[in-house]
Design a protein around this motif. Sequence first.
Motif, mmCIF file in Angstrom:
data_model
loop_
_atom_site.group_PDB
_atom_site.id
_atom_site.type_symbol
_atom_site.label_atom_id
_atom_site.label_comp_id
_atom_site.label_asym_id
_atom_site.label_seq_id
_atom_site.Cartn_x
_atom_site.Cartn_y
_atom_site.Cartn_z
ATOM 1 N N SER A 31 -8.275 5.897 -2.590
ATOM 2 C CA SER A 31 -8.466 5.182 -3.846
ATOM 3 C C SER A 31 -7.521 4.004 -4.006
ATOM 4 C CB SER A 31 -8.239 6.123 -5.044
ATOM 5 O OG SER A 31 -9.143 7.191 -5.027
ATOM 6 N N TYR A 32 -6.576 3.868 -3.095
ATOM 7 C CA TYR A 32 -5.515 2.894 -3.256
ATOM 8 C C TYR A 32 -5.531 1.819 -2.181
ATOM 9 C CZ TYR A 32 -3.462 6.049 -6.649
ATOM 10 O OH TYR A 32 -3.245 6.832 -7.755
ATOM 11 N N ALA A 33 -5.287 0.597 -2.634
ATOM 12 C CA ALA A 33 -4.932 -0.460 -1.705
ATOM 13 C C ALA A 33 -3.474 -0.248 -1.308
ATOM 14 C CB ALA A 33 -5.110 -1.824 -2.367
ATOM 15 N N LEU A 34 -3.122 -0.748 -0.142
ATOM 16 C CA LEU A 34 -1.799 -0.484 0.412
ATOM 17 C C LEU A 34 -1.154 -1.768 0.892
ATOM 18 C CD1 LEU A 34 -2.958 2.527 2.561
ATOM 19 C CD2 LEU A 34 -1.705 2.689 0.415
ATOM 20 N N THR A 91 14.481 -8.748 10.784
ATOM 21 C CA THR A 91 15.374 -7.624 10.501
ATOM 22 C C THR A 91 15.405 -7.368 9.007
ATOM 23 O OG1 THR A 91 16.784 -7.990 12.421
ATOM 24 C CG2 THR A 91 17.780 -6.873 10.540
ATOM 25 N N ALA A 92 15.003 -6.156 8.621
ATOM 26 C CA ALA A 92 14.869 -5.872 7.196
ATOM 27 C C ALA A 92 14.625 -4.387 6.997
ATOM 28 C CB ALA A 92 13.693 -6.666 6.610
ATOM 29 N N VAL A 93 14.663 -3.996 5.760
ATOM 30 C CA VAL A 93 14.139 -2.690 5.359
ATOM 31 C C VAL A 93 12.671 -2.903 5.030
ATOM 32 C CG1 VAL A 93 14.250 -0.835 3.676
ATOM 33 C CG2 VAL A 93 16.362 -1.927 4.479
ATOM 34 N N TYR A 94 11.816 -2.103 5.622
ATOM 35 C CA TYR A 94 10.377 -2.239 5.440
ATOM 36 C C TYR A 94 9.871 -1.133 4.512
ATOM 37 C CZ TYR A 94 9.961 -5.857 8.973
ATOM 38 O OH TYR A 94 10.055 -7.047 9.661
ATOM 39 N N TYR A 95 9.133 -1.535 3.492
ATOM 40 C CA TYR A 95 8.621 -0.592 2.494
ATOM 41 C C TYR A 95 7.097 -0.577 2.509
ATOM 42 C CZ TYR A 95 13.279 -1.152 0.400
ATOM 43 O OH TYR A 95 14.644 -1.200 0.178
ATOM 44 N N CYS A 96 6.529 0.599 2.393
ATOM 45 C CA CYS A 96 5.097 0.654 2.124
ATOM 46 C C CYS A 96 4.886 0.879 0.634
ATOM 47 C CB CYS A 96 4.407 1.732 2.953
ATOM 48 S SG CYS A 96 4.827 3.429 2.549
ATOM 49 N N ALA A 97 3.740 0.467 0.163
ATOM 50 C CA ALA A 97 3.453 0.527 -1.255
ATOM 51 C C ALA A 97 1.966 0.784 -1.475
ATOM 52 C CB ALA A 97 3.874 -0.768 -1.943
ATOM 53 N N ALA A 98 1.658 1.355 -2.619
ATOM 54 C CA ALA A 98 0.268 1.675 -2.949
ATOM 55 C C ALA A 98 -0.028 1.275 -4.381
ATOM 56 C CB ALA A 98 0.005 3.162 -2.754
ATOM 57 N N ASP A 99 -1.259 0.819 -4.605
ATOM 58 C CA ASP A 99 -1.683 0.458 -5.951
ATOM 59 C C ASP A 99 -3.201 0.448 -6.013
ATOM 60 O OD1 ASP A 99 -0.276 -0.733 -8.530
ATOM 61 O OD2 ASP A 99 -2.176 -1.788 -8.272
ATOM 62 N N VAL A 100 -3.724 0.513 -7.202
ATOM 63 C CA VAL A 100 -5.187 0.481 -7.340
ATOM 64 C C VAL A 100 -5.742 -0.916 -7.078
ATOM 65 C CG1 VAL A 100 -5.289 2.472 -8.873
ATOM 66 C CG2 VAL A 100 -5.012 0.163 -9.842
ATOM 67 N N LEU A 101 -4.891 -1.939 -7.189
ATOM 68 C CA LEU A 101 -5.340 -3.306 -6.947
ATOM 69 C C LEU A 101 -4.884 -3.796 -5.574
ATOM 70 C CD1 LEU A 101 -4.683 -4.978 -10.422
ATOM 71 C CD2 LEU A 101 -6.822 -4.048 -9.529
ATOM 72 N N PHE A 102 -5.712 -4.564 -4.956
ATOM 73 C CA PHE A 102 -5.466 -5.150 -3.629
ATOM 74 C C PHE A 102 -4.844 -6.525 -3.858
ATOM 75 C CE2 PHE A 102 -5.705 -6.320 0.571
ATOM 76 C CZ PHE A 102 -6.767 -7.147 0.952
ATOM 77 N N TYR A 108 3.201 -3.339 -7.134
ATOM 78 C CA TYR A 108 2.597 -2.085 -6.707
ATOM 79 C C TYR A 108 3.217 -0.937 -7.491
ATOM 80 C CZ TYR A 108 0.089 -4.068 -2.718
ATOM 81 O OH TYR A 108 -0.783 -4.758 -1.929
ATOM 82 N N ALA A 109 2.419 0.083 -7.747
ATOM 83 C CA ALA A 109 2.887 1.188 -8.580
ATOM 84 C C ALA A 109 3.761 2.180 -7.828
ATOM 85 C CB ALA A 109 1.687 1.913 -9.185
ATOM 86 N N TYR A 110 3.485 2.352 -6.546
ATOM 87 C CA TYR A 110 4.167 3.402 -5.791
ATOM 88 C C TYR A 110 4.803 2.804 -4.540
ATOM 89 C CZ TYR A 110 1.186 6.165 -8.805
ATOM 90 O OH TYR A 110 0.551 6.692 -9.902
ATOM 91 N N TRP A 111 6.003 3.314 -4.208
ATOM 92 C CA TRP A 111 6.779 2.768 -3.103
ATOM 93 C C TRP A 111 7.376 3.876 -2.249
ATOM 94 C CZ3 TRP A 111 7.270 -2.469 -2.207
ATOM 95 C CH2 TRP A 111 6.780 -3.312 -3.203
ATOM 96 N N GLY A 112 7.483 3.583 -0.964
ATOM 97 C CA GLY A 112 8.204 4.463 -0.081
ATOM 98 C C GLY A 112 9.687 4.128 -0.083
ATOM 99 N N GLN A 113 10.417 4.847 0.745
ATOM 100 C CA GLN A 113 11.879 4.717 0.723
ATOM 101 C C GLN A 113 12.402 3.623 1.631
ATOM 102 O OE1 GLN A 113 10.266 6.804 2.588
ATOM 103 N NE2 GLN A 113 11.328 6.984 4.544
ATOM 104 N N GLY A 114 11.609 3.173 2.579
ATOM 105 C CA GLY A 114 11.991 2.029 3.377
ATOM 106 C C GLY A 114 12.870 2.306 4.576
#
Length: 121
Positions: A31-34, A91-102, A108-114
Amino acid sequence: QVQLVESGGGLVQVGGSLRLSCVASGHTFSSYALGWFRQAPGKEREFVAAISVSGRSAYYVDSVKGRFTISRDNDNSTMYLQMYSPKPEGTAVYYCAADVLFRRNDHYAYWGQGPQVPVSS
């Protein structure tokens, strides 16, 4: 609620490759764009790539086009970022994220820890 957990970070050399994974739990993954974002030391977080719910559409920041590929496996609630020929400025901290919108912004509403991804020359 969606929980996101990244893996696959670590040191990579210029000219090498690395694949980041992001596993989601807690809600219907399909259900989520990422998206993937990154934050280099001393810099603001920036957009890297995003993928639509179906996986048929993707956006990339110009600096990674042709070198990074975003993909998703809805059956296994996992998103990937395949990185080829990373550059030292990546070189960076990389985060994934999720949201209902693309989208390409970081609303984005939801985030990983990176995970950290140092790129060595």
